[in-house]
Design an enzyme around this catalytic site. Structure first.
Site, PDB file in Angstrom:
ATOM      1  N   VAL A  12       0.833  -1.291   0.058  1.00 48.07           N
ATOM      2  CA  VAL A  12      -0.063   0.058   0.050  1.00 48.07           C
ATOM      3  C   VAL A  12       1.027   1.513  -0.102  1.00 48.07           C
ATOM      4  O   VAL A  12       1.866   1.484   0.898  1.00 48.07           O
ATOM      5  CB  VAL A  12      -1.063   0.008   1.319  1.00 48.07           C
ATOM      6  N   ALA A  14       4.614   3.952   2.902  1.00 48.05           N
ATOM      7  CA  ALA A  14       4.036   3.031   2.245  1.00 48.05           C
ATOM      8  C   ALA A  14       4.222   1.796   3.253  1.00 48.05           C
ATOM      9  O   ALA A  14       4.871   1.997   4.289  1.00 48.05           O
ATOM     10  CB  ALA A  14       4.891   2.564   0.957  1.00 48.05           C
ATOM     11  N   LYS A  15       3.717   0.655   3.059  1.00 44.75           N
ATOM     12  CA  LYS A  15       3.878  -0.451   3.917  1.00 44.75           C
ATOM     13  C   LYS A  15       3.523  -1.631   3.177  1.00 44.75           C
ATOM     14  O   LYS A  15       2.636  -1.639   2.127  1.00 44.75           O
ATOM     15  CB  LYS A  15       2.988  -0.367   5.154  1.00 44.75           C
ATOM     16  N   GLY A  16       4.026  -2.943   3.606  1.00 47.28           N
ATOM     17  CA  GLY A  16       3.678  -3.976   2.773  1.00 47.28           C
ATOM     18  C   GLY A  16       3.692  -5.188   3.668  1.00 47.28           C
ATOM     19  O   GLY A  16       4.183  -5.090   4.749  1.00 47.28           O
TER      20      GLY A  16
END
Ligand code: NAD
Length: 414
Positions: free
Chosen positions: A58, A103-105
């Site tokens: 994201v 962001a992050k995942g």
């Protein structure tokens, strides 16, 4: 925290948006994530069977630069959690004024239940699936819970294989021999030290001789304890997931580090007495560093906390309902997005070095981090005084305001 993390992130944002009198349209922009990718992908397991995993990446905002944020391997990972973490990364990068968005995942999996080769295949396939988003100019992952420098190496290699040449700047937190930076491992703990110096200065006591309690003895907690002890602080308590140890005269931190390495825990270290993690938080000390996990300081224990300042090494250690109680009792809380931002600052330096193929000495990494972090602390502190707000509110205000300014300056396309 998976299910309500997003609600918490949105509530925090709304509060700050109100204080900033943010226009409704801009509010909607920042309440949304720019891109949300969900991938379902197969991995061949060691026994020959095929398992399908679900992963996420994201990007909350790229208004101030490429999106930046870690990758988490944990069974509880879901879209809402990843969105919340991406939003927090936007504010964190903004408050310390590095030119990144958030962001992050993550992949919903238990990395401890996978063999090394399964983990490698999972990582390489996940990287391929999210390669439509990540890149050194667009979105740069880093380690988070359940991932480490080895996982970053596989991501960097997979991405580079697809392009046909090496692109170290696609991830940070890599090993030094493939484009990582010196100083990254200690960065978050060192940042805690730089913040502690500022806290002691504004609260009017010498850091040398100040008493400190540290919850969590991993990357952040153990490094913070070591550096604070080297600075002359009396580290009176430390803990890990098995519990803690307390010695009002001060723990011998180098010996405690050896003990932890040999026995795997800190609670049976002597001289000192065993304390629980809950008790550690309520010990008298000048500075408390929660550096383990989220939701440790609550409305229940906040009235009993006997410290002058809390420096949040961990992400989210204080529940929102505890903040006003601490504020009323005069406890200065340096919020996570500022207190543990040393890590992301040095990640930024890693990316800069990769981009230029020119690597710095550790002293330069540390000096630049200190300059940036001290400036951010003082900006936030001044704003908190001016606005008569808690440091957390001021940090969010500063972080959100800078992103709003970037969006406004760029304009809404088309
Ligand atoms: P880590 O896994 O290296 O260490 C975590 C420590 O907490 C370990 O000592 C573990 O035993 C302890 N712990 C686990 N459960 C506990 C419990 N219930 N009570 C007390 N202690 C417990 O992790 P880390 O990298 O040090 O991260 C710690 C926190 O800091 C996390 O919230 C992380 O998101 C945050 N953080 C880390 C970095 C970084 O650079 N590593 C940067 C920013 C924020």
């Amino acid at each position: 925290m998976a299910t309500n993390a997003l609600q918490t992130a949105l509530d925090q944002f709304d509060l700050v948006a109100d204080r900033l009198n943010l226009d409704g349209g801009l509010r909607d922009v920042l309440r949304s994530c720019k891109r949300e990718l969900i991938v379902h992908f197969p991995v061949r397991m060691d026994d020959g069977t095929i398992r399908v995993f679900t992963g996420y990446r994201v990007q909350h905002s790229q208004a101030r630069g490429p999106a930046k944020g870690g990758i988490r391997y944990n069974p509880a990972v879901d879209l809402e959690e990843v969105k919340a973490l991406a939003m927090w990364m936007t504010w964190k990068c903004s408050v310390v004024n590095i030119p990144f968005g958030g962001a992050k995942g993550g992949v919903a999996c238990d990395p401890k239940a996978l063999s090394a080769s399964e983990l490698e295949r999972l990582t390489r396939r996940y990287t391929t699936e999210i390669s439509i988003l990540i890149g050194p100019d667009s979105d740069i992952p880093a380690p988070d819970m359940g991932t480490d420098a080895q996982v970053m190496s596989w991501i960097m290699d997979t991405y580079s294989m697809h392009k046909g040449y090496s692109i170290p700047g696609v991830v940070t937190g890599k090993p030094i021999n493939i484009g990582g930076t010196v100083g990254r491992r200690d960065a978050t703990g060192r940042g805690v030290l730089f913040i502690a110096r500022e806290v002691a200065r504004i609260q009017g006591y010498p850091l040398k001789g100040a008493t400190v309690a540290v919850q969590g003895f991993g990357n952040v907690g153990a490094v913070s304890a070591r550096l604070l002890a080297e600075e002359g602080c009396r580290v009176v308590a430390a803990s890990d997931s098995h519990g803690g140890v307390y010695n009002p005269g001060g723990l011998d931190i180098p010996k405690l580090l050896n003990h932890k390495q040999e026995s795997g825990k800190v609670s049976d270290f002597r001289p000192g007495e065993a304390v629980s993690n809950g008790e550690l938080l309520e010990l008298p000390c000048d500075i408390l560093v929660p550096a383990a996990m989220e939701s440790q300081i609550t409305a229940q224990n906040a009235p009993r906390i006997k410290t002058r300042a809390i420096i949040e090494g961990a992400n989210g250690p204080t529940l929102p309902e505890a903040d006003p109680i601490l504020h009323e009792r005069g406890v200065l809380v340096v919020p996570d997005i500022l207190a543990n931002a040393g890590g992301v600052m040095v990640s930024y330096f890693e990316w800069v070095q990769d981009t230029q193929s020119f690597f710095w000495e550790e002293a330069e990494v540390n000096r630049r981090m200190e300059t940036g972090l001290v400036r951010a602390f003082n900006d936030v502190y001044a704003l908190s005084q001016r606005e008569e707000a808690e440091m957390r509110t001021a940090a969010y205000m500063l972080g959100v305001q800078r992103v709003v300014e970037a969006i406004t300056t760029r304009g809404i396309y088309p």
